[in-house]
Every structure is written in structure tokens, then in C-alpha cells.
Design a protein around this motif. Sequence first.
Motif, mmCIF file in Angstrom:
data_model
loop_
_atom_site.group_PDB
_atom_site.id
_atom_site.type_symbol
_atom_site.label_atom_id
_atom_site.label_comp_id
_atom_site.label_asym_id
_atom_site.label_seq_id
_atom_site.Cartn_x
_atom_site.Cartn_y
_atom_site.Cartn_z
ATOM 1 N N ASN A 114 38.285 7.594 -32.010
ATOM 2 C CA ASN A 114 38.833 8.932 -32.255
ATOM 3 C C ASN A 114 38.593 9.725 -30.973
ATOM 4 O O ASN A 114 37.734 10.603 -30.918
ATOM 5 N N HIS A 115 39.340 9.371 -29.938
ATOM 6 C CA HIS A 115 39.040 9.875 -28.603
ATOM 7 C C HIS A 115 40.082 10.841 -28.043
ATOM 8 O O HIS A 115 40.149 11.051 -26.832
ATOM 9 N N PHE A 116 40.871 11.436 -28.921
ATOM 10 C CA PHE A 116 41.802 12.462 -28.445
ATOM 11 C C PHE A 116 41.961 13.546 -29.501
ATOM 12 O O PHE A 116 41.738 13.327 -30.691
ATOM 13 N N ARG A 117 42.332 14.714 -29.016
ATOM 14 C CA ARG A 117 42.570 15.843 -29.916
ATOM 15 C C ARG A 117 43.638 16.739 -29.300
ATOM 16 O O ARG A 117 43.884 16.695 -28.090
ATOM 17 N N PHE A 118 44.271 17.528 -30.140
ATOM 18 C CA PHE A 118 45.292 18.467 -29.696
ATOM 19 C C PHE A 118 44.732 19.884 -29.720
ATOM 20 O O PHE A 118 44.035 20.262 -30.668
ATOM 21 N N VAL A 119 45.024 20.639 -28.686
ATOM 22 C CA VAL A 119 44.595 22.039 -28.636
ATOM 23 C C VAL A 119 45.753 22.898 -28.127
ATOM 24 O O VAL A 119 46.646 22.414 -27.429
ATOM 25 N N VAL A 120 45.721 24.159 -28.473
ATOM 26 C CA VAL A 120 46.710 25.117 -27.950
ATOM 27 C C VAL A 120 46.341 25.402 -26.502
ATOM 28 O O VAL A 120 45.176 25.696 -26.196
ATOM 29 N N SER A 121 47.304 25.313 -25.619
ATOM 30 C CA SER A 121 47.020 25.347 -24.182
ATOM 31 C C SER A 121 46.307 26.615 -23.735
ATOM 32 O O SER A 121 45.468 26.567 -22.831
ATOM 33 N N HIS A 122 46.621 27.761 -24.344
ATOM 34 C CA HIS A 122 46.007 29.005 -23.848
ATOM 35 C C HIS A 122 44.515 29.088 -24.159
ATOM 36 O O HIS A 122 43.801 29.943 -23.634
ATOM 37 N N SER A 123 44.016 28.166 -24.977
ATOM 38 C CA SER A 123 42.580 28.148 -25.273
ATOM 39 C C SER A 123 41.843 27.064 -24.490
ATOM 40 O O SER A 123 40.639 26.875 -24.666
ATOM 41 N N GLU A 124 42.559 26.363 -23.637
ATOM 42 C CA GLU A 124 41.964 25.239 -22.903
ATOM 43 C C GLU A 124 42.293 25.338 -21.421
ATOM 44 O O GLU A 124 43.407 25.008 -20.988
ATOM 45 N N PRO A 125 41.342 25.823 -20.584
ATOM 46 C CA PRO A 125 41.607 25.980 -19.144
ATOM 47 C C PRO A 125 42.075 24.702 -18.464
ATOM 48 O O PRO A 125 42.921 24.738 -17.571
ATOM 49 N N GLY A 126 41.541 23.546 -18.889
ATOM 50 C CA GLY A 126 41.929 22.285 -18.261
ATOM 51 C C GLY A 126 43.415 22.003 -18.411
ATOM 52 O O GLY A 126 44.063 21.516 -17.483
ATOM 53 N N ILE A 127 43.968 22.300 -19.583
ATOM 54 C CA ILE A 127 45.402 22.089 -19.797
ATOM 55 C C ILE A 127 46.207 23.081 -18.965
ATOM 56 O O ILE A 127 47.244 22.732 -18.389
ATOM 57 N N GLN A 128 45.728 24.307 -18.855
ATOM 58 C CA GLN A 128 46.431 25.305 -18.046
ATOM 59 C C GLN A 128 46.500 24.861 -16.587
ATOM 60 O O GLN A 128 47.546 24.960 -15.935
ATOM 61 N N ILE A 129 45.387 24.345 -16.083
ATOM 62 C CA ILE A 129 45.360 23.866 -14.699
ATOM 63 C C ILE A 129 46.283 22.662 -14.537
ATOM 64 O O ILE A 129 47.062 22.573 -13.577
ATOM 65 N N SER A 130 46.225 21.729 -15.486
ATOM 66 C CA SER A 130 47.069 20.533 -15.378
ATOM 67 C C SER A 130 48.549 20.896 -15.451
ATOM 68 O O SER A 130 49.370 20.282 -14.772
ATOM 69 N N ASP A 131 48.903 21.911 -16.253
ATOM 70 C CA ASP A 131 50.300 22.350 -16.325
ATOM 71 C C ASP A 131 50.789 22.832 -14.965
ATOM 72 O O ASP A 131 51.922 22.541 -14.549
ATOM 73 N N VAL A 132 49.938 23.576 -14.255
ATOM 74 C CA VAL A 132 50.309 24.085 -12.932
ATOM 75 C C VAL A 132 50.478 22.922 -11.948
ATOM 76 O O VAL A 132 51.473 22.836 -11.223
#
Length: 203
Positions: free
Chosen positions: A113-131
Motif C-alpha cells: 500500500n505504497h501510494f496515495r492521492f492528495v489534492v495538489s494545493h495541499s502537497e508542496p511536492g506535487i506543486q513543485i513537480s507540476d512546475v
Amino acid sequence: MIDLFQRYSFPNVGPERRRDFIDEVLGLAEVRSDLLEHFNYMMLKGVLQLGRKIKSLPFLEAETSNVLVDSFGHFFLERLYILKNASHILDVEELVIEYLKDVTFVDGKRKMNHFRFVVSHSEPGIQISDVVVGLLGKYFSFICATADDDLVNVRQTLKPQQQMNLSLLFDILERSVEENPVFAHAIMSIRDRAMSEEFRAPA
């Protein structure tokens, strides 16, 4: 190619029309052989000729007609399988959630169980990866859409700050690959990969 795909309902070509389809693809390859390196052309020609003799070609039969890509879910699966010891944080995307909801990941007998979904605005890592992904997407789109000579000219006219930014970007990418070669994942033509490397080289 688009006309060819439509006429044969690609990828659902079927066993009856498979030989004709391969013959037409081979004909196109022969007419445009000068666009490929000789070795690559000969490899492609050989594979197509072998395909004429095989009794079944799974990716040309029992497929959905006129659907080239029905999902990008397999890209997520690949990362999740290969990087099984990582904790994956994925942006909430309903299509991906739907694709993965019935998939069970196991390592031997251990259920993962090694993955999860989060809303991007609550996760800085996803925001950085999007850029970063957005920037790389625009970079590679530019490389693919620009003629070789124009790329050389553009590279020679970069200002010092632009050269520094390009160098910093690729330094980050190289350090990522040094950390783990699996982090590198690209689907590009040989030409686009070569021009990408050439463009990033010092002018």
C-alpha cells in the motif's frame, strides 16, 4: 499513416488484413528509408518482414478500433511496480483513481500500500513537480517542433542568464539520474533525443 490507420481500423487490424497492413507499412518505410539511419531502417524492415510470417500479432487483433491510447494508467503502473520501496504521492485525477482502484500490488506474499492521492494545493511536492514537468514539457515540445538548423541558431543566441538556467535545469536532471537511473523516463525519437542533448550543450 493516419489514412492507413483509419482504413485498417488500427489497432484492430485483425488476422485477415494483417498481411496487407504490414505490406503497406513496409512500403511506407521503404519510400522514406532515407529518413532513418541505415541500421535502424534495416531493423525495422526485418521486423516487418518477420511480422508477415507470424500467425498472431496480439497488438493488432482484438483491440478497440481507432483508439491509439485509451489511458495513461500504465505509466503509473510502471512507476509503482518498479519503485516498489518508495512512497508515491499522486495528484487527484479521477481517471487514474479509477484505473488503479482494482489493482493489487504485491511483493512476494506481502501486499503493498505504497501510494496515495492528495489534492495538489495541499502537497508542496506535487506543486513543485507540476512546475518542473510543465517546464520540461514545453522544452521538449520546442525541440520536437523546431528544425535542426533553427535549434542551433537559437542555442547560439541564448543570453548568459538563459544559458545558466538551462545548465542548472539539466544539472538537476543529471543528479536525479545519478540518484536512481529509473527516475529517467522518456518516449522520444532518436532525433529528438539527440537534438535535446545538443541544445543543452555549451554554445
